[in-house]
Scaffold this motif. Structure first.
Motif, PDB file in Angstrom:
ATOM      1  N   TYR A 129       1.136   1.775   1.554  1.00  0.00           N
ATOM      2  CA  TYR A 129       0.913   2.949   0.705  1.00  0.00           C
ATOM      3  C   TYR A 129      -0.561   3.332   0.653  1.00  0.00           C
ATOM      4  O   TYR A 129      -0.906   4.520   0.653  1.00  0.00           O
ATOM      5  CB  TYR A 129       1.431   2.654  -0.697  1.00  0.00           C
ATOM      6  CG  TYR A 129       1.211   3.780  -1.694  1.00  0.00           C
ATOM      7  CD1 TYR A 129       2.106   4.843  -1.780  1.00  0.00           C
ATOM      8  CD2 TYR A 129       0.107   3.765  -2.557  1.00  0.00           C
ATOM      9  CE1 TYR A 129       1.903   5.877  -2.683  1.00  0.00           C
ATOM     10  CE2 TYR A 129      -0.095   4.787  -3.457  1.00  0.00           C
ATOM     11  CZ  TYR A 129       0.801   5.846  -3.533  1.00  0.00           C
ATOM     12  OH  TYR A 129       0.595   6.858  -4.433  1.00  0.00           O
ATOM     13  N   ALA A 130      -1.453   2.326   0.618  1.00  0.00           N
ATOM     14  CA  ALA A 130      -2.884   2.607   0.517  1.00  0.00           C
ATOM     15  C   ALA A 130      -3.422   3.315   1.755  1.00  0.00           C
ATOM     16  O   ALA A 130      -4.510   3.910   1.700  1.00  0.00           O
ATOM     17  CB  ALA A 130      -3.656   1.312   0.286  1.00  0.00           C
ATOM     18  N   ASP A 131      -2.678   3.284   2.857  1.00  0.00           N
ATOM     19  CA  ASP A 131      -3.124   3.952   4.084  1.00  0.00           C
ATOM     20  C   ASP A 131      -2.623   5.385   4.206  1.00  0.00           C
ATOM     21  O   ASP A 131      -2.993   6.080   5.161  1.00  0.00           O
ATOM     22  CB  ASP A 131      -2.641   3.167   5.309  1.00  0.00           C
ATOM     23  CG  ASP A 131      -3.442   1.899   5.540  1.00  0.00           C
ATOM     24  OD1 ASP A 131      -4.636   1.882   5.197  1.00  0.00           O
ATOM     25  OD2 ASP A 131      -2.861   0.924   6.060  1.00  0.00           O
ATOM     26  N   SER A 147      -3.553  -0.221  10.028  1.00  0.00           N
ATOM     27  CA  SER A 147      -4.419  -0.966   9.118  1.00  0.00           C
ATOM     28  C   SER A 147      -3.625  -1.983   8.313  1.00  0.00           C
ATOM     29  O   SER A 147      -4.148  -3.019   7.911  1.00  0.00           O
ATOM     30  CB  SER A 147      -5.154  -0.001   8.195  1.00  0.00           C
ATOM     31  OG  SER A 147      -5.809  -0.676   7.157  1.00  0.00           O
ATOM     32  N   LYS A 199      -2.057  -1.619   5.317  1.00  0.00           N
ATOM     33  CA  LYS A 199      -2.108  -1.586   3.853  1.00  0.00           C
ATOM     34  C   LYS A 199      -0.971  -0.787   3.241  1.00  0.00           C
ATOM     35  O   LYS A 199      -0.894  -0.643   2.024  1.00  0.00           O
ATOM     36  CB  LYS A 199      -3.446  -1.008   3.395  1.00  0.00           C
ATOM     37  CG  LYS A 199      -4.649  -1.822   3.842  1.00  0.00           C
ATOM     38  CD  LYS A 199      -5.951  -1.112   3.500  1.00  0.00           C
ATOM     39  CE  LYS A 199      -7.150  -1.847   4.080  1.00  0.00           C
ATOM     40  NZ  LYS A 199      -8.407  -1.100   3.863  1.00  0.00           N
TER      41      LYS A 199
END
Length: 234
Positions: A203-205, A199, A201
């Motif tokens: 850390y956000a993933d 994806s 992103k």
């Protein structure tokens, strides 16, 4: 010339896993580098997520471990519908501690937990009541259940040309090198864990990658912290 993103070194693994052995670091670097593209470990982003998940499972040791189920009766009832429906069995199968010293009077009956809760999960066979216990999480990324142990064995020759390990008859092989890292690579590829990492992103993933690894958010804080470490290493 700097190393391309797909090339990892034992020195990087030492940074990420300071208590690991020299031999394990060299084996893991060799295994991943040899087949990085094939196993979708050929970008820095994928490597960060892959090793963050491993650190979330093994800590700083970087060695295969067997999952333990020494749960209290309360914990069994929290996560297991079976034990909520059978609370007396939760008291019987969970551990018992001395209320004064806090020491164990009796450890949990892990075989019973395997039969009553985990037998229903992870592709275990209804005809084999010991599958839940026998195929507990093992290895660097804690592959779990008959389906995954058997799948690793059945697909092994597609990727490696040495003798196929019988991980159904001898599941502890998953904890030993090189099978500990190879099983983690197989799991990453076969169950398409890398798609959540792709994806882009970062850390956000981590939450989405963790959900693909263990079906929930278990150890999410550890995995998020490990990902931040990995960003400075890979």
């Amino acid at each position: 010339m700097p190393n391309p993103p797909s090339f990892i070194t034992p020195a990087q693994l030492k940074q990420m896993f300071p208590d690991s052995s020299i031999l394990d670091r060299y084996i893991i670097a060799r295994e991943v580098n040899a087949k990085a593209a094939e196993f979708k470990l050929d970008t820095a982003l994928r490597q960060r997520h892959f090793f963050a998940q491993i650190k979330g499972e093994t800590g700083s040791l970087l060695e295969g471990q067997t999952e333990g189920w020494n749960y209290s009766p309360e914990a069994l009832k929290r996560f297991s519908l079976y034990y909520r429906q059978n609370p007396k069995e939760a008291e019987q199968d969970g551990y018992l501690k001395d209320p004064v010293t806090g020491g164990f009077i009796r450890r949990a009956d892990e075989r019973a937990v395997g039969r009553k809760h985990f037998q229903r999960l992870n592709g275990n066979r209804a005809s084999n009541p010991e599958d839940g216990y026998n195929f507990r999480g093992r290895g660097l990324i804690q592959i779990t259940g008959y389906e995954k142990y058997d799948g690793f064995m059945q697909n092994y020759a597609k990727y490696w040309d040495d003798e196929v390990p019988d991980t159904v008859t001898n599941p502890e092989l998953i904890n030993k090198m090189p099978y500990a890292i190879r099983s983690a690579m197989y799991f990453w590829l076969h169950y398409r864990i890398y798609l959540a990492a792709d994806s882009g992103k970062g850390y956000a993933d981590v939450r989405a990658v963790t959900r693909r690894v263990n079906g929930g958010n278990e150890g999410l804080d550890r995995r998020q912290a490990a990902y931040l470490e990995a960003e400075g290493i890979f």
